[in-house]
Design a protein around this motif. Structure first.
Motif, PDB file in Angstrom:
ATOM      1  N   THR A  62       0.622  -1.294  -0.202  1.00  0.00           N
ATOM      2  CA  THR A  62       0.233   0.406   0.005  1.00  0.00           C
ATOM      3  C   THR A  62       0.838   1.203  -0.326  1.00  0.00           C
ATOM      4  O   THR A  62       1.958   0.878   0.108  1.00  0.00           O
ATOM      5  CB  THR A  62      -1.484   0.074   1.376  1.00  0.00           C
ATOM      6  OG1 THR A  62      -1.810   0.890   1.098  1.00  0.00           O
ATOM      7  CG2 THR A  62      -0.240  -0.211   2.634  1.00  0.00           C
ATOM      8  N   ASP A  63      -0.148   2.116  -0.242  1.00  0.00           N
ATOM      9  CA  ASP A  63       1.398   4.083  -0.514  1.00  0.00           C
ATOM     10  C   ASP A  63       0.518   4.183   1.199  1.00  0.00           C
ATOM     11  O   ASP A  63       0.737   5.337   1.009  1.00  0.00           O
ATOM     12  CB  ASP A  63       0.832   4.605  -1.704  1.00  0.00           C
ATOM     13  CG  ASP A  63      -0.850   4.610  -1.380  1.00  0.00           C
ATOM     14  OD1 ASP A  63      -1.789   4.347  -0.890  1.00  0.00           O
ATOM     15  OD2 ASP A  63      -1.125   5.944  -2.241  1.00  0.00           O
ATOM     16  N   CYS A  64      -0.039   3.240   1.843  1.00  0.00           N
ATOM     17  CA  CYS A  64      -0.145   4.627   2.871  1.00  0.00           C
ATOM     18  C   CYS A  64       0.494   4.032   3.886  1.00  0.00           C
ATOM     19  O   CYS A  64       1.845   2.985   4.038  1.00  0.00           O
ATOM     20  CB  CYS A  64      -1.581   2.945   3.337  1.00  0.00           C
ATOM     21  SG  CYS A  64      -1.862   3.797   5.435  1.00  0.00           S
ATOM     22  N   ALA A  65       1.305   5.084   4.287  1.00  0.00           N
ATOM     23  CA  ALA A  65       2.611   5.257   5.189  1.00  0.00           C
ATOM     24  C   ALA A  65       2.604   4.893   6.702  1.00  0.00           C
ATOM     25  O   ALA A  65       2.260   5.352   7.271  1.00  0.00           O
ATOM     26  CB  ALA A  65       3.188   6.946   5.006  1.00  0.00           C
ATOM     27  N   PHE A  66       2.448   3.584   7.205  1.00  0.00           N
ATOM     28  CA  PHE A  66       2.674   3.162   8.076  1.00  0.00           C
ATOM     29  C   PHE A  66       3.982   3.461   9.158  1.00  0.00           C
ATOM     30  O   PHE A  66       4.826   3.926   8.286  1.00  0.00           O
ATOM     31  CB  PHE A  66       2.277   1.496   8.405  1.00  0.00           C
ATOM     32  CG  PHE A  66       1.017   0.677   7.773  1.00  0.00           C
ATOM     33  CD1 PHE A  66       0.024   1.093   7.878  1.00  0.00           C
ATOM     34  CD2 PHE A  66       1.048   0.521   6.364  1.00  0.00           C
ATOM     35  CE1 PHE A  66      -1.212   0.951   7.476  1.00  0.00           C
ATOM     36  CE2 PHE A  66      -0.277  -0.470   6.771  1.00  0.00           C
ATOM     37  CZ  PHE A  66      -1.657  -0.029   5.787  1.00  0.00           C
ATOM     38  N   GLU A  67       3.888   3.327  10.551  1.00  0.00           N
ATOM     39  CA  GLU A  67       4.483   3.526  10.825  1.00  0.00           C
ATOM     40  C   GLU A  67       5.622   1.644  11.264  1.00  0.00           C
ATOM     41  O   GLU A  67       4.083   1.425  11.615  1.00  0.00           O
ATOM     42  CB  GLU A  67       4.670   3.936  12.903  1.00  0.00           C
ATOM     43  CG  GLU A  67       3.961   5.391  13.460  1.00  0.00           C
ATOM     44  CD  GLU A  67       3.138   5.302  14.755  1.00  0.00           C
ATOM     45  OE1 GLU A  67       4.047   4.863  15.476  1.00  0.00           O
ATOM     46  OE2 GLU A  67       3.274   6.814  14.583  1.00  0.00           O
ATOM     47  N   THR A  68       6.971   1.921  10.784  1.00  0.00           N
ATOM     48  CA  THR A  68       7.283   0.584  10.676  1.00  0.00           C
ATOM     49  C   THR A  68       8.717   0.727  11.552  1.00  0.00           C
ATOM     50  O   THR A  68       9.531   1.944  11.783  1.00  0.00           O
ATOM     51  CB  THR A  68       7.614   0.335   9.174  1.00  0.00           C
ATOM     52  OG1 THR A  68       8.590   0.814   8.579  1.00  0.00           O
ATOM     53  CG2 THR A  68       6.176   0.292   8.447  1.00  0.00           C
ATOM     54  N   GLU A  69       9.408  -0.180  11.545  1.00  0.00           N
ATOM     55  CA  GLU A  69      10.614  -0.793  12.641  1.00  0.00           C
ATOM     56  C   GLU A  69      11.405  -2.130  11.506  1.00  0.00           C
ATOM     57  O   GLU A  69      10.702  -2.654  11.120  1.00  0.00           O
ATOM     58  CB  GLU A  69      10.894  -0.896  13.646  1.00  0.00           C
ATOM     59  CG  GLU A  69       9.856  -0.373  14.715  1.00  0.00           C
ATOM     60  CD  GLU A  69       9.861  -0.908  16.024  1.00  0.00           C
ATOM     61  OE1 GLU A  69      10.742  -1.819  16.342  1.00  0.00           O
ATOM     62  OE2 GLU A  69       9.545   0.454  17.066  1.00  0.00           O
ATOM     63  N   GLN A  70      12.552  -1.334  10.929  1.00  0.00           N
ATOM     64  CA  GLN A  70      13.003  -2.404  10.200  1.00  0.00           C
ATOM     65  C   GLN A  70      13.910  -4.260  10.784  1.00  0.00           C
ATOM     66  O   GLN A  70      14.947  -3.455  11.301  1.00  0.00           O
ATOM     67  CB  GLN A  70      14.085  -2.425   9.294  1.00  0.00           C
ATOM     68  CG  GLN A  70      13.833  -1.076   8.154  1.00  0.00           C
ATOM     69  CD  GLN A  70      13.319  -1.582   7.230  1.00  0.00           C
ATOM     70  OE1 GLN A  70      11.639  -1.776   6.726  1.00  0.00           O
ATOM     71  NE2 GLN A  70      13.488  -3.218   6.371  1.00  0.00           N
ATOM     72  N   ALA A  71      12.629  -4.843  11.307  1.00  0.00           N
ATOM     73  CA  ALA A  71      12.802  -5.882  12.113  1.00  0.00           C
ATOM     74  C   ALA A  71      14.576  -6.455  11.589  1.00  0.00           C
ATOM     75  O   ALA A  71      15.092  -6.895  10.103  1.00  0.00           O
ATOM     76  CB  ALA A  71      12.671  -6.793  11.844  1.00  0.00           C
ATOM     77  N   LYS A  72      15.573  -7.064  12.357  1.00  0.00           N
ATOM     78  CA  LYS A  72      17.474  -7.592  12.096  1.00  0.00           C
ATOM     79  C   LYS A  72      16.783  -9.400  12.594  1.00  0.00           C
ATOM     80  O   LYS A  72      17.493  -9.124  13.972  1.00  0.00           O
ATOM     81  CB  LYS A  72      18.321  -7.087  12.437  1.00  0.00           C
ATOM     82  CG  LYS A  72      18.310  -5.604  11.746  1.00  0.00           C
ATOM     83  CD  LYS A  72      19.153  -4.826  12.686  1.00  0.00           C
ATOM     84  CE  LYS A  72      19.257  -3.588  11.915  1.00  0.00           C
ATOM     85  NZ  LYS A  72      20.080  -2.532  12.459  1.00  0.00           N
ATOM     86  N   PRO A  73      15.856 -10.363  12.026  1.00  0.00           N
ATOM     87  CA  PRO A  73      15.520 -11.412  12.543  1.00  0.00           C
ATOM     88  C   PRO A  73      16.828 -12.170  12.374  1.00  0.00           C
ATOM     89  O   PRO A  73      18.033 -11.869  11.778  1.00  0.00           O
ATOM     90  CB  PRO A  73      14.410 -12.097  11.123  1.00  0.00           C
ATOM     91  CG  PRO A  73      14.812 -11.213  10.280  1.00  0.00           C
ATOM     92  CD  PRO A  73      15.096 -10.255  10.660  1.00  0.00           C
ATOM     93  N   VAL A  74      16.654 -12.984  13.148  1.00  0.00           N
ATOM     94  CA  VAL A  74      18.556 -13.785  13.402  1.00  0.00           C
ATOM     95  C   VAL A  74      18.149 -15.520  13.879  1.00  0.00           C
ATOM     96  O   VAL A  74      16.777 -15.625  13.903  1.00  0.00           O
ATOM     97  CB  VAL A  74      18.983 -13.462  14.440  1.00  0.00           C
ATOM     98  CG1 VAL A  74      19.585 -12.680  15.073  1.00  0.00           C
ATOM     99  CG2 VAL A  74      18.341 -14.113  16.539  1.00  0.00           C
ATOM    100  N   SER A  75      18.342 -16.478  12.756  1.00  0.00           N
ATOM    101  CA  SER A  75      18.526 -17.635  12.961  1.00  0.00           C
ATOM    102  C   SER A  75      17.908 -17.805  13.922  1.00  0.00           C
ATOM    103  O   SER A  75      19.539 -18.290  15.790  1.00  0.00           O
ATOM    104  CB  SER A  75      19.474 -18.521  12.609  1.00  0.00           C
ATOM    105  OG  SER A  75      19.256 -20.017  12.554  1.00  0.00           O
ATOM    106  N   VAL A  76      17.804 -19.082  14.800  1.00  0.00           N
ATOM    107  CA  VAL A  76      17.056 -19.558  15.844  1.00  0.00           C
ATOM    108  C   VAL A  76      17.582 -21.600  15.713  1.00  0.00           C
ATOM    109  O   VAL A  76      16.994 -21.924  16.758  1.00  0.00           O
ATOM    110  CB  VAL A  76      15.935 -19.610  16.746  1.00  0.00           C
ATOM    111  CG1 VAL A  76      15.553 -18.123  16.655  1.00  0.00           C
ATOM    112  CG2 VAL A  76      14.937 -19.836  15.502  1.00  0.00           C
TER     113      VAL A  76
END
Length: 233
Positions: free
Chosen positions: A146-160
Motif C-alpha cells: 500500500t501507499d499508506c505510510a505505516f509506522e514501521t521498524e526494520q526488524a533484524k531477525p536472527v536464526s534460531v
C-alpha cells in the motif's frame, strides 16, 4: 485510534492470528506502483491436523492448507478494501501463487517470508520455512502492499535453529540442504524448491495431486516448544 491500529484490530477480529507492518527499502523507485509499505498477515494452522502428518501429508492437511490459503486471500482483499475506503491504494500478493518466469516456477511476486521478517513477525529456519515468533513453522502468510505510510521498524531477525537438524534429516526429498539462514542468505543456499516439488508430484499424487508435503513443518521444534509450554502452564 490510528488507522494502523484500527486495521490491526479489525483483522484480528476477523480471525487473522497476527499482523505486522513494514516498508520495502531495497527495491527500485516505482516498486509495486509506489506502494512501498505493506501489511503482513499470519494465520495459524491447526496443531491437531499438522500432528497427523508422519512420513507424508494427509488428505485432511491438504484440505486445511487450501482452506487457510483461501481465507488469507479473503483477508488480503478485506485489508485492501479497508485501505481503499481510507483513500489509499493497495496491491495484494496471493497467499500461494507461483509465477512462471523463464521456465522457473518457484517464485511469487514477492516473498511473504521476507515481508513477515521485515515486519518483525519471526525468522526463517533451515527448512526455508518461516518461523513465527509464537507459532513456529505452523503458519501461512499473505501480504498487502500500500501507499499508506505505516509506522514501521526494520526488524533484524536472527536464526534460531543452531545445531538442530530435525527438518534436514526428516525431509523425504533431500531438498533441505542443511545450511543455516541469516539475513541476506539466498533460498538456493539452504533449500532446493525444484527437488521438493518434484518429490511431491511423484510421491503424493494420491493426496492433493502432489501439491503439499508438510513433513519439515511437522517436526520443527519451534512449534513443539510452544506446545510444551502451554501444556506445562
Amino acid at each position: 485510534m490510528s488507522l494502523q491500529a484500527e486495521l490491526k484490530q479489525y483483522l484480528l477480529q476477523q480471525g487473522v492470528s497476527d499482523v505486522g507492518f513494514g516498508q520495502v527499502l531495497d527495491e527500485p523507485k516505482g516498486f509495486m506502483g509506489g506502494c512501498g509499505h505493506f501489511v503482513s498477515l499470519a494465520v495459524k494452522l491447526s496443531d491437531a491436523i499438522v500432528d497427523e502428518i508422519t512420513t507424508e501429508p494427509t488428505h485432511t492437511y491438504f484440505n486445511h492448507y487450501r482452506s487457510v490459503n483461501a481465507f488469507l486471500d479473503q483477508m488480503l482483499l478485506k485489508t485492501g478494501l479497508f485501505l481503499d475506503r481510507a483513500g489509499y491504494r493497495y496491491i495484494t500478493v496471493a497467499a500461494s501463487q507461483s509465477i512462471n518466469k523463464d521456465g522457473w516456477n518457484y517464485d511469487g511476486r514477492y516473498s511473504h517470508k521476507k515481508a513477515a521478517c521485515l515486519a518483525g513477525l519471526g525468522t526463517i529456519g533451515k527448512s526455508s520455512l518461516f518461523l513465527h515468533r509464537e507459532y513456529g513453522s505452523r503458519v501461512r502468510l499473505g501480504t498487502v502492499f500500500t501507499d499508506c505510510a505505516f509506522e514501521t521498524e526494520q526488524a533484524k531477525p536472527v536464526s534460531v535453529c543452531g545445531g538442530c537438524r530435525l527438518c534436514v534429516d526428516a525431509c523425504p526429498s533431500g531438498a533441505i540442504l542443511g545450511g543455516e539462514w541469516q539475513v541476506g542468505t539466498a533460498r538456493s543456499e539452504i533449500f532446493d524448491p525444484e527437488k521438493c516439488s518434484r518429490h511431491m508430484k511423484e510421491k503424493y499424487k494420491h493426496i492433493g495431486r502432489g501439491a503439499v508435503c508438510g513433513v519439515c513443518m511437522r517436526v520443527c521444534p519451534q512449534a513443539c516448544k510452544r506446545l510444551q509450554t502451554v501444556q506445562k502452564s
